[in-house]
Design an enzyme around this catalytic site. Structure first.
Site, short mmCIF file in Angstrom:
data_model
loop_
_atom_site.label_atom_id
_atom_site.label_comp_id
_atom_site.label_asym_id
_atom_site.label_seq_id
_atom_site.Cartn_x
_atom_site.Cartn_y
_atom_site.Cartn_z
N ARG A 17 -11.22 8.28 3.70
CA ARG A 17 -11.38 8.88 2.39
C ARG A 17 -10.91 7.89 1.33
O ARG A 17 -10.46 6.79 1.64
CB ARG A 17 -10.56 10.18 2.30
CG ARG A 17 -9.06 9.98 2.47
CD ARG A 17 -8.32 11.31 2.50
NE ARG A 17 -6.88 11.10 2.54
CZ ARG A 17 -5.98 12.08 2.63
NH1 ARG A 17 -6.41 13.34 2.73
NH2 ARG A 17 -4.69 11.82 2.67
N VAL A 62 -2.51 1.42 12.18
CA VAL A 62 -2.41 0.00 11.83
C VAL A 62 -1.08 -0.62 12.23
O VAL A 62 -0.93 -1.85 12.20
CB VAL A 62 -2.66 -0.24 10.32
CG1 VAL A 62 -4.07 0.15 9.94
CG2 VAL A 62 -1.62 0.46 9.46
N ASN A 88 -6.86 -2.01 3.86
CA ASN A 88 -6.79 -1.00 2.81
C ASN A 88 -5.79 0.11 3.13
O ASN A 88 -5.23 0.73 2.21
CB ASN A 88 -8.19 -0.41 2.61
CG ASN A 88 -8.20 0.77 1.68
OD1 ASN A 88 -8.22 0.63 0.46
ND2 ASN A 88 -8.19 1.98 2.24
N TYR A 153 7.62 1.08 -2.02
CA TYR A 153 6.19 0.76 -2.13
C TYR A 153 6.00 -0.63 -2.74
O TYR A 153 5.19 -1.43 -2.27
CB TYR A 153 5.51 1.83 -2.98
CG TYR A 153 4.00 1.72 -3.04
CD1 TYR A 153 3.21 2.05 -1.94
CD2 TYR A 153 3.36 1.31 -4.22
CE1 TYR A 153 1.82 1.96 -2.01
CE2 TYR A 153 1.99 1.22 -4.29
CZ TYR A 153 1.22 1.55 -3.18
OH TYR A 153 -0.15 1.47 -3.24
N VAL A 186 -5.67 5.08 -9.21
CA VAL A 186 -7.05 5.31 -8.82
C VAL A 186 -7.21 6.80 -8.49
O VAL A 186 -6.30 7.41 -7.93
CB VAL A 186 -7.45 4.44 -7.61
CG1 VAL A 186 -8.91 4.65 -7.24
CG2 VAL A 186 -7.18 2.97 -7.89
N THR A 191 -3.23 10.08 -6.01
CA THR A 191 -2.90 10.33 -7.42
C THR A 191 -3.27 11.74 -7.86
O THR A 191 -3.20 12.05 -9.04
CB THR A 191 -3.63 9.31 -8.33
OG1 THR A 191 -5.05 9.42 -8.12
CG2 THR A 191 -3.18 7.89 -8.03
#
Length: 254
Positions: A17, A62, A88, A153, A186, A191
């Site tokens: 997504r 990952v 990503n 982050y 984004v 968000t």
């Protein structure tokens, strides 16, 4: 100038997504074959199916080296090689440093930094064999400047920026380009809590659509960016061009 990815094979992590899905869709529309990976298996399979035969989905953590080997093998065995890796996948949370949970800090580093490190290692041989490989690391505006509450982050995304520079130096002689993209806010699930597309901290005044970031990623993956490596591209509506707004400190009135 339209981006042409005809004949290329790409692996995009976190593609169930959001930005990853937008990147995978655009890559396929530009002629590429795409392996989508994510831990969100049901959504990932649905996204791949909606793209069609040019896409395959692999459930992929990952932070797991064996999962990386399987994802790369899916591209090589299923589509004949690997030309592009898009790191990503990410997780996101905010907290003042003094309140940050050490376990959460470590989890952010593992997914957002250690994951791309494993990915570059796993994909390097296949990218080298392609003769003109491209790695695109999705960092963040928080990897370009300090942002209040983004200690964990930001540490991961600054680290990814540094990893990009080193990888560009080390892999360049093999014909592999490595660049980082630094989105601001984004319009994705990350968000959704903002509840608005307005973004007063960005000179353009709004958050980005995922497709606006995807177009930059597709360019970096393409032969049009053949002499671009070790670069960092801010896709943040100008937010990192100036001073960040002052956030209220803990205990202060907003």
């Amino acid at each position: 100038m339209s981006v042409d990815l005809t004949g290329k094979v790409a692996l995009v992590t976190g593609a169930a997504r959001g930005m990853g899905a937008a990147e995978a869709r655009l890559f396929a529309a530009c002629g590429a074959k795409v392996v989508l990976t994510d831990v969100l298996a049901a959504e990932g399979r649905e996204t791949a199916a909606s793209i069609g035969p040019a896409a395959r989905f692999v459930r992929h953590d990952v932070t797991d080296e064996k999962d990386w080997a399987r994802a790369v093998a899916t591209a090589v065995d299923g589509f004949g090689g690997l030309d592009v890796l898009v790191n990503n996948a990410a997780i996101y949370s905010t907290s003042p440093l003094v309140d940050e949970d050490p376990a959460r800090f470590e989890a952010l580093l593992r997914v957002d930094l250690f994951g791309p490190f494993l990915g570059i290692r796993a994909a390097a041989a296949a990218l080298r064999a392609s003769g003109s490989g491209s790695v695109v690391n999705i960092s963040s505006q928080a990897g370009l400047q300090g942002i209040w509450g983004h200690g964990a982050y930001g540490a991961a995304k600054w680290g990814l920026r540094g990893l990009t520079k080193t990888a560009a130096l080390e892999l360049g002689p093999d014909g592999i380009r490595v660049n980082s993209v630094h989105p601001g806010a984004v319009d994705t699930a990350m968000t959704a809590h903002l509840g608005t597309k307005d973004h007063p901290a960005a000179p353009l005044g709004r958050v980005a659509d995922p497709e606006e970031v995807a177009r930059v990623v597709a360019f970096l993956a393409s032969d049009d960016a053949s002499y671009l490596s070790g670069a960092e591209l801010a896709v943040d509506g100008g937010a990192s061009a100036g001073r960040m707004p002052v956030f209220p400190q803990r205990g202060a009135e907003a």
